[in-house]
Scaffold this active site. Structure first.
Site, short mmCIF file in Angstrom:
data_model
loop_
_atom_site.label_atom_id
_atom_site.label_comp_id
_atom_site.label_asym_id
_atom_site.label_seq_id
_atom_site.Cartn_x
_atom_site.Cartn_y
_atom_site.Cartn_z
N SER A 1 62.30 16.92 27.94
CA SER A 1 63.62 16.36 27.68
C SER A 1 63.65 15.58 26.38
O SER A 1 63.51 16.13 25.31
CB SER A 1 64.05 15.50 28.87
OG SER A 1 65.34 15.00 28.68
N ASP B 1 70.76 16.21 24.95
CA ASP B 1 69.33 15.99 24.80
C ASP B 1 68.63 17.35 24.75
O ASP B 1 69.27 18.40 24.77
CB ASP B 1 68.78 15.08 25.90
CG ASP B 1 68.91 15.67 27.30
OD1 ASP B 1 69.48 16.76 27.45
OD2 ASP B 1 68.42 15.03 28.26
N ASP C 1 66.81 19.32 26.70
CA ASP C 1 66.97 20.36 27.72
C ASP C 1 68.39 20.42 28.26
O ASP C 1 68.66 21.04 29.27
CB ASP C 1 65.96 20.16 28.86
CG ASP C 1 66.17 18.84 29.61
OD1 ASP C 1 66.71 17.89 29.02
OD2 ASP C 1 65.77 18.75 30.79
N ASP D 1 70.37 18.74 30.02
CA ASP D 1 70.89 18.34 31.33
C ASP D 1 71.70 17.05 31.23
O ASP D 1 72.26 16.58 32.21
CB ASP D 1 69.77 18.21 32.37
CG ASP D 1 68.71 17.18 32.00
OD1 ASP D 1 68.74 16.68 30.85
OD2 ASP D 1 67.85 16.89 32.85
#
Length: 456
Positions: free
Chosen positions: A98, A243, A245, A247
């Site tokens: 992340s 960010d 990734d 999510d």
């Protein structure tokens, strides 16, 4: 027996080479396969330079445990979540760190229907088996096939909006050289097919594991300028940054101002309760007053949960909540198998902008003025437990209301704060909020007071 330090409260995260490497990734895959014995799982990876190697090692571990794998390629975490509940598979693993520094990587693990695997729900079992290496031989190894989940994922995202209600809007989108760009391109193409009048202005769009514009983490103040300036330069209606990734998404209003994730929780809670009053909304304990005010105003039921995706998801499942939000910009949706998404929130906000014909700044200005907050402030401390106890002792004689759902929250009536240890980094996280109508002190007064105490 080696102790693996990369296992955290709700995922795997560690420094490359020492805490996490391809050998450890193989063991995680092998342990996952042996413990859960799924027929098939999905595996994806973010754009970090180490992610592909870790992914292949994880897949080999799964195959050696007899598990078939659908390799989704370069993905964000929510594409793995989506595939895990949408396809006929029994789990998923995303290789990602992340927003952690460049020399870190990690994994997020789920079971069937994208149920999270955390410390209280199987992660410790995987750790124990990976450490002991008591792996059983299997007769038939699993096989791996590539699978493109993007078209089905985009079709699902479109169910959150009414394409015919969307008004012409200009959006700045900043993928931060992370994994989000390919999904934005696919959404843009779908919008074109449906004649949805949205214009995308793309910055830092190409996925690049060298992260030439820095690690994509818009929660850091120094990472916000590029989105903010692009909103102003292009006179956009909304700025969105993700960010690594994706999510989490972070929103900027038409004036280029960053909107704290806390107020977006309130906005999305309002959106769901306008559709259906009486719904349950899950929130974390770091900042709460605005969220509780909105849930009460729109006749919902508030449920408080410990911070962290596995805890929020468990609470949402238990209470059948329509929506869950964390002030850290994680937003969870019942119709997304209770998982967090960085794409659904901005689609809902675009929908709200269209339905209300209001700007984002006008939608949140009352929340911000009534319940100002500090935003999350991080401190590096040598002993988080000692520091939290020191803070607690300092304020004990003021008889605050105490909540220990996550770290400690002390409520003084006119202001409150939460302080907690990070689950993923050696940091102490502080959040402060006040009721402006009843509070003579500016926010900086409390920030200075607590900062001095923590750093003394």
């Amino acid at each position: 027996m080696t102790t693996l330090t990369c296992f955290k409260a709700y995922d795997i995260r560690g420094k490359l080479g020492t805490e996490l490497n391809e050998e450890i990734a193989y063991k995680v895959g092998r342990a996952y396969g042996q413990i859960y014995q799924p027929k098939t799982i999905v595996v994806g990876a973010d754009i970090r330079l180490s992610s592909e190697g870790l992914k292949q090692a994880t897949i080999k571990g799964l195959n050696d445990a007899g598990v078939d794998v659908l390799d989704l390629g370069m993905t964000g975490t929510e594409e793995v979540y989506f595939a895990a509940f949408h396809l006929d598979v029994q789990g998923g693993i995303e290789i990602t760190a992340s927003h952690n520094p460049m020399d870190y990587n990690g994994m997020k693990l789920v079971r069937e229907n994208a149920r999270p695997i955390g410390a209280d729900s199987g992660l410790k079992d995987i750790q124990a088996l990976a450490e002991s290496e008591q792996f059983l031989a299997v007769e038939i190894k699993g096989r791996t096939h590539k699978y493109d989940i993007v078209p089905e994922f985009i079709d699902h995202l479109m169910t959150y909006i009414d394409p015919f209600q969307i008004k012409p809007l200009k959006l700045v989108v900043n993928a931060g050289n992370g994994a989000a760009g390919h999904v934005i391109d696919a959404i843009e193409e779908k919008f074109r097919q449906l004649n949805i009048p949205i214009t995308f202005i793309k910055i830092h769009h190409q996925a690049d594991g060298h992260f030439p514009n820095g690690i994509p983490n818009p929660i850091l103040i120094e990472n916000r300028d590029s989105t903010s300036q692009a909103v102003l330069a292009h006179q956009a209606d909304l700025g969105i940054a993700w960010d690594g990734d994706f999510d989490r998404c972070f929103l900027f209003d038409e004036k280029g101002h960053f909107i704290e994730g806390y107020y977006i929780v309130g906005l999305l809670a309002q959106a769901f309760l306008l559709k259906q009053s009486g719904e349950k909304i899950v929130h974390d304990p770091r900042l709460v007053w605005n969220t509780l005010d909105i849930i009460e105003k729109y006749q919902g039921i508030a449920v408080q949960s410990k911070s962290g995706h596995s805890f929020i998801k468990d609470q949402m499942r238990e209470h059948n909540a329509a929506y869950g939000g964390e002030m850290s910009a994680h937003h969870y949706f019942r119709d997304f198998a209770y998982c967090d998404s960085g794409m659904i929130p901005w689609l809902l906000v675009v929908s709200l902008l269209s339905e209300t014909s209001q700007s984002l700044s006008s939608l949140v200005e009352d929340m911000i003025s009534h319940f100002p907050c500090s935003g999350e402030i991080n401190f590096k401390v040598t002993d988080t437990a000692y520091t939290i106890q020191k803070i607690f002792d300092h304020y004990a004689d003021q008889n605050p209301s105490i909540d220990q759902t996550d770290g400690i929250s002390l409520d003084f009536g006119t202001w409150r704060f939460n302080v907690r240890a990070s689950n993923t980094e050696p940091l102490l996280r502080l959040n402060i909020e006040s009721r402006l109508d009843h509070n003579p002190q500016p926010m900086q007064h409390y920030v200075d007071q607590l900062s001095a105490l923590i750093q003394s």
